[in-house]
Design an enzyme around this catalytic site. Structure first.
Site, PDB file in Angstrom:
ATOM      1  N   LYS A 287       7.884 -32.545 -25.738  1.00 29.61           N
ATOM      2  CA  LYS A 287       7.031 -33.578 -26.339  1.00 29.61           C
ATOM      3  C   LYS A 287       7.003 -33.397 -27.851  1.00 29.61           C
ATOM      4  O   LYS A 287       7.035 -32.265 -28.326  1.00 29.61           O
ATOM      5  CB  LYS A 287       5.590 -33.439 -25.831  1.00 29.61           C
ATOM      6  CG  LYS A 287       5.353 -33.884 -24.403  1.00 29.61           C
ATOM      7  CD  LYS A 287       3.889 -33.666 -24.042  1.00 29.61           C
ATOM      8  CE  LYS A 287       3.611 -33.980 -22.588  1.00 29.61           C
ATOM      9  NZ  LYS A 287       3.765 -35.392 -22.231  1.00 29.61           N
ATOM     10  N   ARG A 361       4.814 -35.470 -11.079  1.00 27.71           N
ATOM     11  CA  ARG A 361       5.189 -36.062  -9.790  1.00 27.71           C
ATOM     12  C   ARG A 361       6.015 -35.093  -8.949  1.00 27.71           C
ATOM     13  O   ARG A 361       6.030 -35.177  -7.735  1.00 27.71           O
ATOM     14  CB  ARG A 361       5.913 -37.390 -10.015  1.00 27.71           C
ATOM     15  CG  ARG A 361       7.199 -37.287 -10.765  1.00 27.71           C
ATOM     16  CD  ARG A 361       7.644 -38.607 -11.352  1.00 27.71           C
ATOM     17  NE  ARG A 361       6.872 -38.960 -12.547  1.00 27.71           N
ATOM     18  CZ  ARG A 361       7.050 -40.078 -13.231  1.00 27.71           C
ATOM     19  NH1 ARG A 361       7.949 -40.965 -12.856  1.00 27.71           N
ATOM     20  NH2 ARG A 361       6.320 -40.325 -14.305  1.00 27.71           N
TER      21      ARG A 361
HETATM   22  N1  BES Z   1       0.946 -35.194 -18.516  1.00 30.07           N
HETATM   23  C1  BES Z   1       1.705 -36.304 -18.911  1.00 30.07           C
HETATM   24  C2  BES Z   1       0.939 -37.622 -18.872  1.00 30.07           C
HETATM   25  C3  BES Z   1      -0.182 -37.778 -19.860  1.00 30.07           C
HETATM   26  C4  BES Z   1       0.042 -38.419 -21.062  1.00 30.07           C
HETATM   27  C5  BES Z   1      -1.454 -37.319 -19.561  1.00 30.07           C
HETATM   28  C6  BES Z   1      -0.997 -38.563 -21.958  1.00 30.07           C
HETATM   29  C7  BES Z   1      -2.489 -37.471 -20.456  1.00 30.07           C
HETATM   30  C8  BES Z   1      -2.273 -38.100 -21.658  1.00 30.07           C
HETATM   31  C9  BES Z   1       2.924 -36.459 -18.020  1.00 30.07           C
HETATM   32  O1  BES Z   1       3.423 -35.301 -17.433  1.00 30.07           O
HETATM   33  C10 BES Z   1       3.998 -36.995 -18.882  1.00 30.07           C
HETATM   34  O2  BES Z   1       4.434 -36.284 -19.739  1.00 30.07           O
HETATM   35  N2  BES Z   1       4.357 -38.227 -18.665  1.00 30.07           N
HETATM   36  C11 BES Z   1       5.324 -38.854 -19.475  1.00 30.07           C
HETATM   37  C12 BES Z   1       6.336 -39.478 -18.579  1.00 30.07           C
HETATM   38  C13 BES Z   1       7.565 -39.878 -19.293  1.00 30.07           C
HETATM   39  C14 BES Z   1       8.485 -38.718 -19.412  1.00 30.07           C
HETATM   40  C15 BES Z   1       8.248 -40.924 -18.516  1.00 30.07           C
HETATM   41  C16 BES Z   1       4.624 -39.924 -20.296  1.00 30.07           C
HETATM   42  O3  BES Z   1       3.715 -40.570 -19.764  1.00 30.07           O
HETATM   43  O4  BES Z   1       4.930 -40.061 -21.456  1.00 30.07           O
HETATM   44 ZN    ZN Z   2       4.873 -34.308 -18.698  1.00 27.36          ZN
END
Ligand code: BES
Ligand code: ZN
Ligand code: ZN
Length: 509
Positions: A287, A361
């Site tokens: 990230k 997931r």
């Molecule tokens: N933990 C995150 C989702 C999340 C985002 C929770 C912001 C709380 C606040 C999840 O594991 C994630 O990283 N999701 C990604 C998915 C992407 C790779 C398709 C996302 O939502 O950006």
């Molecule tokens: Zn994630």
């Protein structure tokens, strides 16, 4: 904080702050306020006129009683129009009292439950909402801050609750009030416990320390507890969960708690599954740093499950409840799982990894399949699963999906009463196509559009046909700014709805 019910004359309450409501469409002061007004030579009515205070929701008037009354200050709080008056109005009312109480360094506050003089007064629910607003609104996470005197001064010690403005609470109602008080306290304590764990930083809450905490809670709360380490996780065949944990030096822990009632009266077996990423850096699909900040909140689903499980010995449902949490970090270490990997999950399905940041997931796939293996008749999962859900619904509302409309409807209706905002997102066969992989049964990512829904439909592959609801709490689980009785940081979202749901299920035939 101590709570007492007051069933004597309101004039006799000794306190630092006495709070009372004023309805917008009924701006006439109540008999009690009029009586106080006389004792203060018309000071209250003068102020009401001068300040043009009309009872608008959230507006208030603070009146110093100059030692002439037993309460040092009177707080008149607007609660808006009668037709808009709902339980959430009471929680907000309570939160305002806490705030004003803190501002004026009140130690002992007293309050009349708003609406309690109305003929349709619902004693139990009203008291519960009031207690929730007070306890939830008073929460702060200051464990790691140096203690200063000011923060100690602003703590409310005692709350006196009054009902009928004109006099005594009727005895038949007093019992209801006690039930409301106790239930409100139980629910709010669970929420604040979830907030406490949720706010802990990721160097303190690791998969190991989370598992130890779960074990301690299980011991204290008479739950069965099984915790599995990395080798057992691999051996059980949880290839998706195991893969996510590989980039971290912290060992993964699979946590399984079971509540068993003394007498099982229902064949129902409920499984609560919570996403438990004690930290989500994104893994190799790292990230950007701005998105990484607050990812300690990626354990929120599990924290909610843990807090709910901790209260089952008090709530005593007459059916079995499982609490299932696959705890790990998602890190980009040398051994990390990679985009292109193909994983084999607990139920045998294979998954092509497209993005290692779509890790929740994968951990949930194995946790949900494990719940099916426990012969759950109903599964509810909570997960901070997708940023897409926040884009779709905003940061205050959770996305609700699943394979069983009656169960979705039940949860949505409980959520409405508790004040936790939830909204259903529709599964869609066209979107389902996007999860097809050329090399495996599934891939772990669709495309940019409908990301919350594709994530939910991915999970559907792991619940067989068991009635199941998925609640994406990515938005409301954690707030960088506080709002209302939700202070900034972890919110404990989901605890109230789940406890209410279990309570209703226990009472239903
Ligand atoms: N933990 C995150 C989702 C999340 C985002 C929770 C912001 C709380 C606040 C999840 O594991 C994630 O990283 N999701 C990604 C998915 C992407 C790779 C398709 C996302 O939502 O950006
Ligand atoms: Zn994630
Ligand atoms: Zn995540």
């Amino acid at each position: 904080m101590e709570f007492t019910l007051w069933d004597r004359d309101i004039n006799e309450v000794e306190c630092d702050l006495l709070a009372m409501e004023l309805f917008e469409d009924d701006p006439e002061l109540s008999d009690t306020v009029k009586q106080f007004d006389r004792q203060l030579d018309g000071h209250i009515s003068r102020l009401v006129t001068e300040e043009e205070f009309k009872g608008k929701e959230g507006k208030s008037l603070l009146i110093t009683t100059l030692g002439r009354l037993k309460s040092k200050r009177i707080l008149l709080l607007g609660v808006g129009k009668r037709e808009d008056f709902i339980l959430e109005t009471i929680r907000k009312f309570a939160f305002h009292i806490v705030n004003k109480g803190k501002d004026s360094k009140a130690k002992k506050i007293a309050t009349v439950i708003p609406g309690s003089s109305a003929s349709d007064f619902r004693p139990q629910e009203y008291t519960q909402a009031l207690i929730e607003g007070i306890i939830l609104g008073a929460y702060q996470f200051d464990k790691y801050k140096g203690k200063n005197e000011e923060s100690q001064e602003c703590k409310i010690d005692e709350v006196v609750i009054l009902t009928e403005v004109s006099g005594k609470a009727k005895p038949s109602r007093k019992e209801d009030l006690m039930v409301g008080l106790n239930w409100g306290r139980l629910v709010s304590e669970a929420v604040n416990m979830a907030r406490d764990i949720g706010n802990e930083p990721p160097n303190i809450i690791t998969p190991l320390s989370f598992a130890e905490l779960a074990r301690k809670i299980a011991t204290d709360c008479s739950l069965d507890c099984h915790i599995y380490g990395p080798e057992e996780i691999e051996k059980m065949g949880m290839g998706a969960f195991a893969a996510v944990s590989k980039g971290s030096t912290q060992p993964a822990k699979f946590i399984h708690l079971i509540y068993r009632p003394q007498e099982i009266e229902k064949n129902k077996i409920l499984a609560l599954v919570g996403k438990c990423l004690t930290y989500d850096s994104g893994g190799l699909s790292l990230k950007p740093s701005a998105s990484m900040k607050t990812m300690k909140s990626d354990k929120s689903g599990a924290v909610t499950v843990l807090a709910v499980m901790s209260k089952l010995k008090d709530l005593r449902p007459n059916f079995v409840v499982h609490g299932i949490m696959a705890a790990t970090e998602n890190m980009p270490g040398g051994n990390a799982y990679k985009p292109d990997d193909i994983l084999k999950s607990f139920n045998g399905k294979t998954i092509e990894v497209i993005d290692t940041d779509a890790e929740g997931r994968l951990t949930l796939a194995d946790a949900l399949a494990f719940a099916v293996k426990q012969q759950a008749t109903e599964i509810i999962d909570l997960a901070t699963l997708t940023g897409a859900c926040i884009v779709a619904l905003g940061e205050y509302t959770a996305g609700v999906m699943g394979n069983n409309q009656p169960l979705i409807d039940r949860l949505l209706s409980e959520a409405k009463n508790t004040g936790e905002k939830m909204w259903q997102l529709p599964f869609d066969d066209n979107l389902k196509e996007k999860l097809k992989s050329d090399v495996a049964d599934l891939k772990n990512l669709g495309d940019r559009y409908g990301g919350a829904i594709t994530a939910g439909m991915f999970l559907e592959n792991f619940v067989d046909k068991t009635p199941w609801v998925h609640i994406d709490i990515a938005g409301p689980a954690f707030h960088e700014k506080g709002w209302g009785y939700n202070p900034k940081g972890a919110s404990g979202f989901g605890v109230r709805t789940l406890l209410e749901y279990i309570k209703q299920e226990k009472e239903s035939h």
